[in-house]
Design a protein around this motif. Structure first.
Motif, mmCIF file in Angstrom:
data_model
loop_
_atom_site.group_PDB
_atom_site.id
_atom_site.type_symbol
_atom_site.label_atom_id
_atom_site.label_comp_id
_atom_site.label_asym_id
_atom_site.label_seq_id
_atom_site.Cartn_x
_atom_site.Cartn_y
_atom_site.Cartn_z
ATOM 1 N N ASP A 160 0.828 -1.200 0.000
ATOM 2 C CA ASP A 160 0.000 0.000 0.000
ATOM 3 C C ASP A 160 0.871 1.262 0.000
ATOM 4 O OD1 ASP A 160 -2.333 1.431 0.006
ATOM 5 O OD2 ASP A 160 -2.779 1.115 2.130
ATOM 6 N N HIS A 161 0.499 2.233 -0.832
ATOM 7 C CA HIS A 161 1.201 3.519 -0.947
ATOM 8 C C HIS A 161 2.596 3.393 -1.555
ATOM 9 C CE1 HIS A 161 -2.092 5.204 1.313
ATOM 10 N NE2 HIS A 161 -1.797 4.505 2.387
ATOM 11 N N ASN A 177 -13.303 -12.393 -10.756
ATOM 12 C CA ASN A 177 -12.478 -13.416 -10.119
ATOM 13 C C ASN A 177 -11.114 -12.893 -9.688
ATOM 14 O OD1 ASN A 177 -11.678 -13.098 -12.847
ATOM 15 N ND2 ASN A 177 -10.653 -15.097 -12.814
ATOM 16 N N VAL A 178 -10.892 -11.582 -9.752
ATOM 17 C CA VAL A 178 -9.590 -10.995 -9.424
ATOM 18 C C VAL A 178 -9.741 -10.068 -8.222
ATOM 19 C CG1 VAL A 178 -7.654 -9.604 -10.252
ATOM 20 C CG2 VAL A 178 -8.875 -11.121 -11.836
ATOM 21 N N ASP A 179 -9.062 -10.396 -7.105
ATOM 22 C CA ASP A 179 -9.082 -9.578 -5.901
ATOM 23 C C ASP A 179 -7.742 -8.887 -5.722
ATOM 24 O OD1 ASP A 179 -11.674 -10.081 -4.443
ATOM 25 O OD2 ASP A 179 -10.995 -12.148 -4.705
ATOM 26 N N ALA A 180 -7.773 -7.604 -5.422
ATOM 27 C CA ALA A 180 -6.561 -6.844 -5.104
ATOM 28 C C ALA A 180 -6.520 -6.597 -3.602
ATOM 29 C CB ALA A 180 -6.557 -5.517 -5.859
ATOM 30 N N LEU A 181 -5.368 -6.848 -2.998
ATOM 31 C CA LEU A 181 -5.163 -6.675 -1.563
ATOM 32 C C LEU A 181 -4.010 -5.700 -1.351
ATOM 33 C CD1 LEU A 181 -5.305 -10.465 -0.593
ATOM 34 C CD2 LEU A 181 -7.179 -8.809 -0.491
ATOM 35 N N ARG A 182 -4.299 -4.575 -0.714
ATOM 36 C CA ARG A 182 -3.238 -3.594 -0.449
ATOM 37 C C ARG A 182 -2.662 -3.872 0.946
ATOM 38 N NH1 ARG A 182 -5.908 0.729 2.240
ATOM 39 N NH2 ARG A 182 -8.174 0.666 2.005
ATOM 40 N N VAL A 183 -1.426 -4.314 0.943
ATOM 41 C CA VAL A 183 -0.775 -4.824 2.148
ATOM 42 C C VAL A 183 -0.043 -3.700 2.875
ATOM 43 C CG1 VAL A 183 0.976 -6.434 3.014
ATOM 44 C CG2 VAL A 183 -0.569 -7.120 1.152
ATOM 45 N N ASP A 188 8.535 -7.054 -0.342
ATOM 46 C CA ASP A 188 9.126 -8.263 0.233
ATOM 47 C C ASP A 188 8.173 -8.922 1.222
ATOM 48 O OD1 ASP A 188 11.718 -8.185 -1.090
ATOM 49 O OD2 ASP A 188 12.080 -6.381 0.081
ATOM 50 N N ASP A 189 7.387 -8.119 1.960
ATOM 51 C CA ASP A 189 6.353 -8.690 2.835
ATOM 52 C C ASP A 189 5.321 -9.442 1.998
ATOM 53 O OD1 ASP A 189 7.323 -7.653 5.311
ATOM 54 O OD2 ASP A 189 6.488 -5.699 4.805
ATOM 55 N N CYS A 190 4.893 -8.830 0.891
ATOM 56 C CA CYS A 190 3.924 -9.496 0.009
ATOM 57 C C CYS A 190 4.489 -10.803 -0.522
ATOM 58 C CB CYS A 190 3.551 -8.583 -1.156
ATOM 59 S SG CYS A 190 2.771 -7.025 -0.693
#
Length: 434
Positions: A160-161, A177-183, A188-190
């Motif tokens: 995120d950001h 069917n496509v989900d976006a997740l802002r971590v 590297d965490d992702c």
């Protein structure tokens, strides 16, 4: 052909099994058991990019269930060109890889992987979840390639950001069917979250998964094609090998280029251009390899501190010492990137994305050091994806490619996600955070 793990503790796999799995059971990355060898004479003259890809990849597909489909897969994946043209700088060329639907080089590999997976999963009774960690461009390419493909679900994790506004909009613009997740973390965490999920056997049993990052063999193999195509055409024009400057973060695109050279095709020196994340430049300068936390830069798609494909790089050369002796990497900071973008827009009308600008700067350094050989700079993304960075530097709006514009016109949504393995595993099982 069979494929083995870079860590050497997993059974050899067929191509189809390696693509389906994404990651080897021991946590390693799949590589060819033996690298095939080809010469320029093995390629008829006048081939299209898709035809070059089919000739190049045939040895990797030999004996696999996907082999009869290879030409059709290549035709689907390489439906747009990768122009290789001269720059104003003497002896310099650019290989433009951003003419696909999401305006980044990742389109080639993502479309190839999707074409393979559609065929491999045609008779599957359970859906497959494709996991992708992205520092900006990979996620959109994968989302576009797998959007509305039956039996496929896509989870895109991005920091995120830490991506450009237009990249973020692309990532959340698909739906279905496509989900976006802002971590709440770094790329590297992702990447760690994706690897942990893929390596969890119980989770895999509950939620069948595969990867669409460059850890996936189905992403990396097709990226060899545009290097082979450019190198063969350059060889026939000049009888010289193609020297390549590759902007890189996670090393997948760079390893693809090195694999082409290892096959015996006319690729010469390969130099890695990195941003301020200097894990690779430090390694090539003599330091032991050490992954580190990524730092944010304006060349965000390369904000990687622990490149996954380093395992493939070391495996290719037989160890870290040999890899160090057979490569070069340089780091370019944000101020230099801005200078390159601003200066070239004024001097020769070339407008570069921040990532391509890193490679241009490394080439300029080589020229100042007396290196007058011909070099090809790899242009990895269209500058319009980075309008908030590039437009103030060049002093004018950048035309948005039609496909990118269509994505930006759609609504976008990304769900917040903690940088936590347990939270992500719960989401994979239940479709929501814990």
């Amino acid at each position: 052909m069979r494929f083995v793990s870079t860590r050497g503790n997993a059974p050899a796999a067929t191509l189809s099994d390696a693509i389906n799995a994404g990651l080897a059971p021991d946590g390693g990355l799949y590589v060819p058991e033996n690298m095939p060898h080809l010469s320029p004479d093995d390629f008829p003259q006048g081939l299209s990019l898709a035809q070059t890809a089919a000739y190049l990849l045939a040895p990797f597909f030999a004996g696999d269930a996907l082999a009869p489909e290879l030409k059709a897969i290549c035709a689907e994946a390489f439906a747009f060109d990768a122009p290789h043209r001269a720059l104003a700088m003497p002896g310099a060329h650019v290989l433009e890889l951003f003419h696909g639907p999401t305006a980044a080089f990742k389109d080639f590999g993502a479309r190839f992987l999707a074409a393979c997976m559609r065929r491999l999963r045609a008779d599957a009774t359970r859906p497959l979840t494709i996991l992708v960690a992205t520092s900006g461009d990979t996620g959109a390419a994968v989302g576009a390639a797998f959007h509305r493909v039956p039996g496929m679900r896509v989870a895109i994790l991005y920091p995120d950001h830490r991506v450009s506004p237009r990249q973020a909009h692309q990532l959340g613009s698909f739906g279905d069917n496509v989900d976006a997740l802002r971590v709440a973390g770094s790329f590297d965490d992702c990447q760690r979250m994706v690897k942990a999920a893929l390596g969890d056997r119980q989770l895999q049993a509950d939620v069948p998964m595969s990867s669409a990052n460059s850890i996936s063999l189905g992403r990396l193999l097709p990226q060899m094609a545009y290097y082979a195509h450019a190198a063969l055409n350059h060889w026939r024009r000049t009888h010289d090998a193609l020297n390549v400057m590759v902007p890189t973060g996670n090393l997948g695109n760079a390893v693809a280029c090195l694999w082409v050279r290892a096959m015996g095709l006319p690729v010469g020196e390969v130099m890695f251009a990195c941003n301020a994340n200097d894990t690779l430049p430090q390694f090539y300068a003599g330091a032991p390899y050490r992954g580190r936390d990524a730092i944010a830069t304006i060349a965000n798609a390369m904000d990687v501190g622990a490149p996954s494909n380093f395992e493939r790089l070391a495996h290719l050369f037989g160890g870290e010492d040999a890899a160090r002796a057979n490569g070069h990497a340089q780091s370019v900071d944000d101020a230099e990137i801005r200078d390159v973008v601003r200066r070239h827009a004024l001097s020769d009308g070339e407008i570069y994305c921040p990532h391509t600008a890193t490679a241009i700067r490394v080439l300029e350094r080589q020229r100042l050091a007396g290196d007058h050989r011909a070099w090809t700079v790899v242009a990895t993304a269209h500058p319009a994806k980075f309008d908030t960075i590039v437009e103030p530097l060049v002093g004018r709006p950048i035309r948005v490619p039609d496909a990118l514009g269509a994505m930006l016109d759609r609504p976008a949504y990304a769900a917040p996600m903690a940088a936590d393995h347990g939270v992500f595993h719960h989401w994979l099982r239940h479709g929501r955070a814990a």
